[in-house]
Write an enzyme that holds these catalytic residues in place. Structure first.
Site, PDB file in Angstrom:
ATOM      1  CG  ASP A 130      17.791  31.550 -26.962  1.00 13.66           C
ATOM      2  OD1 ASP A 130      18.781  30.806 -26.872  1.00 13.66           O
ATOM      3  OD2 ASP A 130      16.741  31.355 -26.342  1.00 13.66           O
ATOM      4  CG  MET A 131      24.397  34.008 -28.087  1.00 13.23           C
ATOM      5  SD  MET A 131      25.090  35.597 -27.601  1.00 13.23           S
ATOM      6  CE  MET A 131      26.837  35.320 -27.930  1.00 13.23           C
TER       7      MET A 131
END
Length: 383
Positions: free
Chosen positions: A116-117
């Site tokens: 994820d980011m």
């Protein structure tokens, strides 16, 4: 383009275009299906509308107007993902992705799984969609290891219970290994190992324990480690290492029209360099085991037999018998007085040793006879 049916046998031939393009590194099968729905893939100049198309080669297939070539060989790279970057090829909002600044020599690659980011650390990139899928499957049981910094009070008993798995909001997560490393104020560092790699698995499990993740770093993916890679840097995995650690995949790797089967050539693999001996260090000669007649020869590494030991003792006794013994009337170990006499002159040979024995012949204060002044030429004393 074909409907996938052989006119003579009635059997399907070819390979689904989504699978072929995934093998060629265009993206995962789901990514290819989504790209077909967006009208980004064409075959022989015609835009595809359905992924249910079988192809026998990659000839005539274009993605975003660019031709897709065959995969020459399976390659894998280690990449250090930065925080605040996306694991996607394109983002509608224009946010930075891991594919924006990759070296040109890597070509088109896909990510093994997703981070994820706000997760950083090790991300594997490959040009082989089949390899990416094999590494992602839970049945492969590839271990992913993380270092996690959390905010809150860590209950070590609750961490041990994660080894039996946990179900959160109807989603079951398999065995998780979690261990507390150290506590820094209200934060704590932990190491976490998972085998399924479900979406946001580590964050959701920590939230279930009442902890807030404020940093998440992936350090290992199976046999591959982040090591000393700097953020944003990539490193290629050698062909020999790739086949050594992922032998199960290459043994049962499915064939594809995108990657014709090729034989490996181990002669091109890099050979390990010989270890250099530092100046001043002593080289030890390796011990070679003796065989045949050579085994009968005496060796410093082989203990002596009883016969050899007995013969050595006899030689020692003979040398001891040849040494001169003490003089008559002299006790063993006692020094003999005086000096040895020379055979030619009969005078004592050598310099006197030890202190003189007996009483002095001259009175105290008088000179010895050998210190008396010599006579002059006419019998008088020398002046």
């Amino acid at each position: 383009m074909t409907d996938g049916t052989d006119e003579q046998t009635g059997e399907q031939k070819g390979e689904r275009i989504a699978k072929a393009l995934a093998r060629a590194g265009v993206g995962s099968r789901r990514d290819v299906e989504r790209m077909i729905g967006e009208g980004r893939i064409s075959l022989q100049g015609k835009v595809l509308e359905s992924p249910a198309i079988l192809v026998e080669s990659l000839a005539g297939i274009r993605v975003d107007g660019e031709a897709v070539g065959e995969v020459s060989e399976t390659k894998l790279w280690r990449f250090h993902k930065r925080k605040a970057t996306l694991t996607t090829h394109k983002d509608p909002e224009g946010r930075p992705t891991v594919f924006d600044k990759l070296p040109n020599h890597m070509g088109r690659v896909i990510a093994v799984g997703r981070l994820d980011m706000n997760t950083e650390g090790l991300l594997l990139l490959t040009n082989d969609g089949a390899l990416a899928r094999w590494l992602e499957l839970p049945s492969s049981e590839i271990v992913r290891r993380y270092r996690v910094r959390v905010h809150g009070r860590v209950d070590e008993k609750a961490l041990k219970k994660l080894a039996d798995g946990v179900t959160i909001d109807g989603t079951h997560y398999g065995a998780i290994e979690a261990r507390l490393e150290k506590v820094q104020g209200t934060n704590a560092w932990m190491t976490v190992a998972i085998r399924e790699g479900k979406n946001r698995e580590v964050r959701r499990v920590m939230e279930y324990l009442g902890l807030v993740v404020n940093r998440l770093i992936r350090t290992h993916y199976g046999p591959f480690a982040l090591g000393t890679l700097q953020p944003g840097a990539s490193a290629s995995v050698g062909e020999k290492q790739l086949h050594d650690v992922l032998g199960d995949f290459f043994k049962d790797a499915p064939k594809s029209v995108a990657a014709p089967e090729k034989k490996l050539d181990p002669s091109k693999w890099a050979k390990p360099k010989p270890k250099k001996v530092k100046p001043g260090t002593r080289r030890r000669r390796p011990f070679n085991k003796l065989e045949g007649d050579d085994a009968k020869a005496p060796s410093m590494r082989r203990p002596r037999s009883k016969a050899e030991a007995r013969a050595g003792d006899q030689k020692t006794d003979q040398k001891r018998d040849q040494k001169p013994g003490p003089r008559q009337g002299q006790k063993p170990g006692q020094r003999s007085e005086g000096r040895p006499v020379s055979k030619s002159s009969g005078k004592p040979a050598g310099k006197p040793t030890g202190k003189p024995t007996g009483k002095p012949t001259s009175k105290p204060g008088t000179r010895p006879a050998h210190h008396a002044p010599k006579a002059g030429p006419k019998g008088g004393r020398r002046k």
